[in-house]
Design a protein around this motif. Structure first.
Motif, PDB file in Angstrom:
ATOM      1  N   GLU A  34      10.880  52.793 -70.648  1.00  0.00           N
ATOM      2  CA  GLU A  34      11.150  53.991 -71.422  1.00  0.00           C
ATOM      3  C   GLU A  34      11.380  53.409 -72.912  1.00  0.00           C
ATOM      4  OE1 GLU A  34      14.391  56.155 -70.662  1.00  0.00           O
ATOM      5  OE2 GLU A  34      15.817  54.245 -70.620  1.00  0.00           O
ATOM      6  N   ALA A  35      10.883  54.232 -74.030  1.00  0.00           N
ATOM      7  CA  ALA A  35      11.080  53.854 -75.448  1.00  0.00           C
ATOM      8  C   ALA A  35      12.619  54.118 -75.729  1.00  0.00           C
ATOM      9  CB  ALA A  35      10.334  54.440 -76.116  1.00  0.00           C
ATOM     10  N   VAL A  36      13.521  53.285 -76.382  1.00  0.00           N
ATOM     11  CA  VAL A  36      14.850  53.234 -76.709  1.00  0.00           C
ATOM     12  C   VAL A  36      14.587  53.815 -78.156  1.00  0.00           C
ATOM     13  CG1 VAL A  36      16.718  52.192 -77.241  1.00  0.00           C
ATOM     14  CG2 VAL A  36      15.381  51.707 -75.349  1.00  0.00           C
ATOM     15  N   VAL A  37      13.913  53.165 -79.239  1.00  0.00           N
ATOM     16  CA  VAL A  37      14.017  53.492 -80.753  1.00  0.00           C
ATOM     17  C   VAL A  37      12.665  52.980 -81.159  1.00  0.00           C
ATOM     18  CG1 VAL A  37      15.277  51.278 -81.273  1.00  0.00           C
ATOM     19  CG2 VAL A  37      15.159  53.364 -82.926  1.00  0.00           C
ATOM     20  N   CYS A  38      12.187  53.680 -82.270  1.00  0.00           N
ATOM     21  CA  CYS A  38      11.114  53.077 -82.970  1.00  0.00           C
ATOM     22  C   CYS A  38      11.451  53.393 -84.420  1.00  0.00           C
ATOM     23  CB  CYS A  38       9.700  53.654 -82.611  1.00  0.00           C
ATOM     24  SG  CYS A  38       8.395  53.181 -83.752  1.00  0.00           S
ATOM     25  N   ILE A  39      11.142  52.288 -85.307  1.00  0.00           N
ATOM     26  CA  ILE A  39      11.223  52.411 -86.679  1.00  0.00           C
ATOM     27  C   ILE A  39      10.003  52.056 -87.323  1.00  0.00           C
ATOM     28  CG2 ILE A  39      11.937  49.926 -86.624  1.00  0.00           C
ATOM     29  CD1 ILE A  39      13.895  50.648 -89.149  1.00  0.00           C
ATOM     30  N   SER A  40       9.653  53.071 -88.459  1.00  0.00           N
ATOM     31  CA  SER A  40       8.423  52.866 -89.219  1.00  0.00           C
ATOM     32  C   SER A  40       8.434  51.924 -90.086  1.00  0.00           C
ATOM     33  CB  SER A  40       8.287  54.130 -90.087  1.00  0.00           C
ATOM     34  OG  SER A  40       9.086  54.150 -90.730  1.00  0.00           O
ATOM     35  N   LEU A  41       7.373  51.366 -90.669  1.00  0.00           N
ATOM     36  CA  LEU A  41       7.120  50.231 -91.513  1.00  0.00           C
ATOM     37  C   LEU A  41       8.300  50.162 -92.621  1.00  0.00           C
ATOM     38  CD1 LEU A  41       3.656  49.088 -92.893  1.00  0.00           C
ATOM     39  CD2 LEU A  41       5.535  49.572 -94.039  1.00  0.00           C
ATOM     40  N   THR A  42       8.351  51.459 -93.211  1.00  0.00           N
ATOM     41  CA  THR A  42       9.226  51.563 -94.372  1.00  0.00           C
ATOM     42  C   THR A  42      10.619  51.720 -93.854  1.00  0.00           C
ATOM     43  OG1 THR A  42       8.888  53.722 -94.388  1.00  0.00           O
ATOM     44  CG2 THR A  42       7.422  52.596 -95.866  1.00  0.00           C
ATOM     45  N   GLY A  43      10.934  52.005 -92.504  1.00  0.00           N
ATOM     46  CA  GLY A  43      12.385  52.106 -92.213  1.00  0.00           C
ATOM     47  C   GLY A  43      12.744  53.607 -92.433  1.00  0.00           C
ATOM     48  N   THR A  44      12.097  54.332 -93.085  1.00  0.00           N
ATOM     49  CA  THR A  44      12.517  55.636 -93.562  1.00  0.00           C
ATOM     50  C   THR A  44      12.262  56.627 -92.362  1.00  0.00           C
ATOM     51  OG1 THR A  44      10.432  56.204 -94.307  1.00  0.00           O
ATOM     52  CG2 THR A  44      11.988  55.280 -95.675  1.00  0.00           C
TER      53      THR A  44
END
Length: 123
Positions: free
Chosen positions: A45-55
């Motif tokens: 399962e996915a816990v967290v995802c952060i985009s390229l910019t972190g925004t």
């Protein structure tokens, strides 16, 4: 190309751990990256995802308010600070990247999986 997770261990409920994800052969700052976990006999399962910019950051409801993701693009590394750990957080934790700069809806869309790191929360 591989993303290697480290920093796991055994802690008591309420404890904290900080996981690291180091990349080799790929520049993480060009992609969204995520943390995932798989408990025995359960689906990954996915816990967290952060985009390229972190925004843009997506947390699983089960970890909101307890886990914090961050990335250090200069070090090509991502981190997961896990606080107030619960027994149900016990799992092997993996990191992987999205093929693009945005997070993906499906865990299966992520690539460059490495060996995970075991997190055990038990009294």
């Amino acid at each position: 190309v591989q993303l290697q997770a480290s920093g796991g261990g055994s802690v008591q409920p309420g404890g904290s751990l900080r996981l690291s994800c180091a990349a080799s052969g790929v520049t993480l700052r060009s992609y969204a990256v995520g943390w995932f976990r798989q408990a025995p006999e359960k689906e990954r399962e996915a816990v967290v995802c952060i985009s390229l910019t972190g925004t843009t950051i997506y947390y699983a409801d089960s970890v909101k308010g307890r886990f914090t993701v961050s990335r250090d693009n200069a070090k090509n590394t991502m981190y997961l600070q896990m606080n107030s750990l619960k027994p149900e957080d016990t799992a092997v934790y993996y990191c992987a990247r999205s093929p693009f700069h945005v997070c993906q809806a499906s865990t299966k869309s992520y690539i460059n999986w490495g060996q995970g790191t075991q997190v055990t929360v038990s009294s």
